[in-house]
Design a protein around this motif. Structure first.
Motif, PDB file in Angstrom:
ATOM      1  N   GLN A   1      -6.019   2.128  -0.772  1.00 56.69           N
ATOM      2  CA  GLN A   1      -6.365   0.721  -0.941  1.00 56.69           C
ATOM      3  C   GLN A   1      -5.096  -0.123  -1.086  1.00 56.69           C
ATOM      4  OE1 GLN A   1      -9.727  -0.115  -3.668  1.00 56.69           O
ATOM      5  NE2 GLN A   1      -9.815   2.084  -4.030  1.00 56.69           N
TER       6      GLN A   1
ATOM      7  N   ASP B   1       3.323   4.358  -6.369  1.00 56.92           N
ATOM      8  CA  ASP B   1       1.943   4.851  -6.381  1.00 56.92           C
ATOM      9  C   ASP B   1       1.684   5.479  -7.749  1.00 56.92           C
ATOM     10  OD1 ASP B   1      -0.531   5.927  -6.005  1.00 56.92           O
ATOM     11  OD2 ASP B   1       0.050   7.318  -4.415  1.00 56.92           O
TER      12      ASP B   1
ATOM     13  N   SER C   1       0.847  -1.182   0.000  1.00 55.69           N
ATOM     14  CA  SER C   1       0.000   0.000   0.000  1.00 55.69           C
ATOM     15  C   SER C   1       0.887   1.237   0.000  1.00 55.69           C
ATOM     16  CB  SER C   1      -0.912   0.006   1.238  1.00 55.69           C
ATOM     17  OG  SER C   1      -1.665   1.203   1.305  1.00 55.69           O
TER      18      SER C   1
ATOM     19  N   ASN D   1      -3.548  -6.750  -9.113  1.00 52.29           N
ATOM     20  CA  ASN D   1      -4.957  -6.660  -8.703  1.00 52.29           C
ATOM     21  C   ASN D   1      -5.863  -7.505  -9.594  1.00 52.29           C
ATOM     22  OD1 ASN D   1      -4.322  -4.851  -6.615  1.00 52.29           O
ATOM     23  ND2 ASN D   1      -4.467  -3.090  -7.988  1.00 52.29           N
TER      24      ASN D   1
ATOM     25  N   THR E   1      -3.412   0.279 -11.094  1.00 48.46           N
ATOM     26  CA  THR E   1      -3.190   0.760  -9.737  1.00 48.46           C
ATOM     27  C   THR E   1      -4.462   1.314  -9.117  1.00 48.46           C
ATOM     28  OG1 THR E   1      -0.970   1.416 -10.454  1.00 48.46           O
ATOM     29  CG2 THR E   1      -1.703   2.199  -8.296  1.00 48.46           C
ATOM     30  N   LYS E   2      -4.755   0.865  -7.903  1.00 41.92           N
ATOM     31  CA  LYS E   2      -5.897   1.392  -7.152  1.00 41.92           C
ATOM     32  C   LYS E   2      -5.489   2.661  -6.415  1.00 41.92           C
ATOM     33  CE  LYS E   2      -8.014  -3.167  -6.353  1.00 41.92           C
ATOM     34  NZ  LYS E   2      -8.457  -4.143  -5.316  1.00 41.92           N
ATOM     35  N   ALA E   3      -6.480   3.344  -5.855  1.00 41.30           N
ATOM     36  CA  ALA E   3      -6.222   4.578  -5.111  1.00 41.30           C
ATOM     37  C   ALA E   3      -5.290   4.300  -3.929  1.00 41.30           C
ATOM     38  CB  ALA E   3      -7.538   5.177  -4.624  1.00 41.30           C
TER      39      ALA E   3
ATOM     40  N   TYR F   1      -1.283   5.770  -9.166  1.00 46.86           N
ATOM     41  CA  TYR F   1      -2.671   6.221  -9.292  1.00 46.86           C
ATOM     42  C   TYR F   1      -2.675   7.731  -9.548  1.00 46.86           C
ATOM     43  CZ  TYR F   1      -7.620   6.913  -8.179  1.00 46.86           C
ATOM     44  OH  TYR F   1      -8.964   7.238  -8.231  1.00 46.86           O
TER      45      TYR F   1
ATOM     46  N   GLN G   1      -2.761  -2.979  -2.798  1.00 48.47           N
ATOM     47  CA  GLN G   1      -2.439  -3.505  -4.126  1.00 48.47           C
ATOM     48  C   GLN G   1      -1.937  -4.945  -3.978  1.00 48.47           C
ATOM     49  OE1 GLN G   1      -2.834  -1.073  -6.545  1.00 48.47           O
ATOM     50  NE2 GLN G   1      -2.962   0.638  -5.113  1.00 48.47           N
TER      51      GLN G   1
END
Length: 266
Positions: free
Chosen positions: A187, A156, A127, A217, A182-184, A158, A189
């Motif tokens: 959240q 990161d 994360s 993901n 990539t998630k926010a 995102y 990963q």
């Protein structure tokens, strides 16, 4: 004149006989081929294409969905599987949190596994830092290295633009991911990576390139791509001879968080 006619007649008879002999031999060979070529049998019974042995070994899963044949590298309880990459002996200096996650402690340096690995399947979850700071390569940067030489980028990515072959899940400076999954930053990963190690002969020549397959993901982002050599920050890849090596996690001065890391030998 009669002698000439006689000679021609004899030659004609000889040629005729030779043609007949050749024709007979060819026909015999054809006949032999016909008799020795097996006829294709139509399969009508499904059992004829069933294979029962060897039977795959059954595995089970624990409460964290870790397979029973995996080596657990981090489950939140301790850092016993890891050492400092500075000397491969000192204790890993990263932080274990009350929620059983691990956080990079900037300035302590990279950590690596005590155990060496060849070709593997690796699962890890990470994360971005809780406080979003920086941009590009300065935002949530870390990395996972295989055999201490080949990096799959952790970043990161995102809504954070950087060079494409340096974003999350890139094979660093070698392969751009197929998509950015990539998630926010708030959240977790998940990376699932299949690593096939390169091979070398006794003379130091690389006989087979390594490969990466990366699922981010649940999305395929690196599809069995060739590892060109070491993932260098500056300059082209290098191909030093080596065997098994540790898995390394990078301290890039960002407090990236990790949890649920396990590996299966291939």
């Amino acid at each position: 004149m009669k002698r000439i006619i006689y000679s021609i007649s004899i030659l004609t008879i000889f040629i005729s006989c030779n043609e007949k002999t050749t024709t007979t031999v060819v026909e015999e060979e054809k006949e032999e081929i016909k008799t020795t070529t097996p006829s294709k049998k139509e399969i009508t019974d499904p059992k004829e294409t069933e294979v029962w042995e060897p039977e795959p070994k059954a595995i089970s899963f624990n409460e964290n969905n870790v397979p029973s044949d995996a080596v657990v590298l981090f489950d939140g309880s301790n850092l016993e599987a890891w050492v400092s990459a500075k000397d491969s002996v000192s204790a890993a200096g990263w932080i274990i949190n009350p929620d059983k996650t691990m956080t990079v402690k900037p300035g302590t340096g990279d950590i690596q596994t005590k155990q060496n690995f060849g070709s593997i399947q690796l699962h890890l979850e990470w994360s971005a830092p809780d406080v979003i700071e920086g941009n590009g390569q300065g935002r949530g940067n870390s990395g996972v290295f295989f055999q201490n030489k080949y990096e799959v980028q952790i970043l990161d990515s995102y809504q954070n633009k950087t060079y494409a072959n340096g974003q999350a899940t890139s094979v660093y400076k070698q392969h751009i991911p197929l998509v950015n999954a990539t998630k926010a930053p708030d959240q977790w990963q998940a990376y699932d990576i299949i690593f096939h190690a390169p091979e070398f002969d006794n003379d130091g020549n690389k006989t087979k390139s390594g490969t990466f397959t990366v699922i981010h993901n649940g999305v395929l982002v690196q599809d069995h791509v060739e590892i060109l050599g070491t993932t260098e920050y500056i300059g082209p890849p290098k191909n030093p001879v080596h065997g098994k090596g540790p898995i390394k996690l990078q301290d890039h001065s960002n407090p990236v968080q990790y949890r649920n890391i396990w590996v299966r030998a291939l």
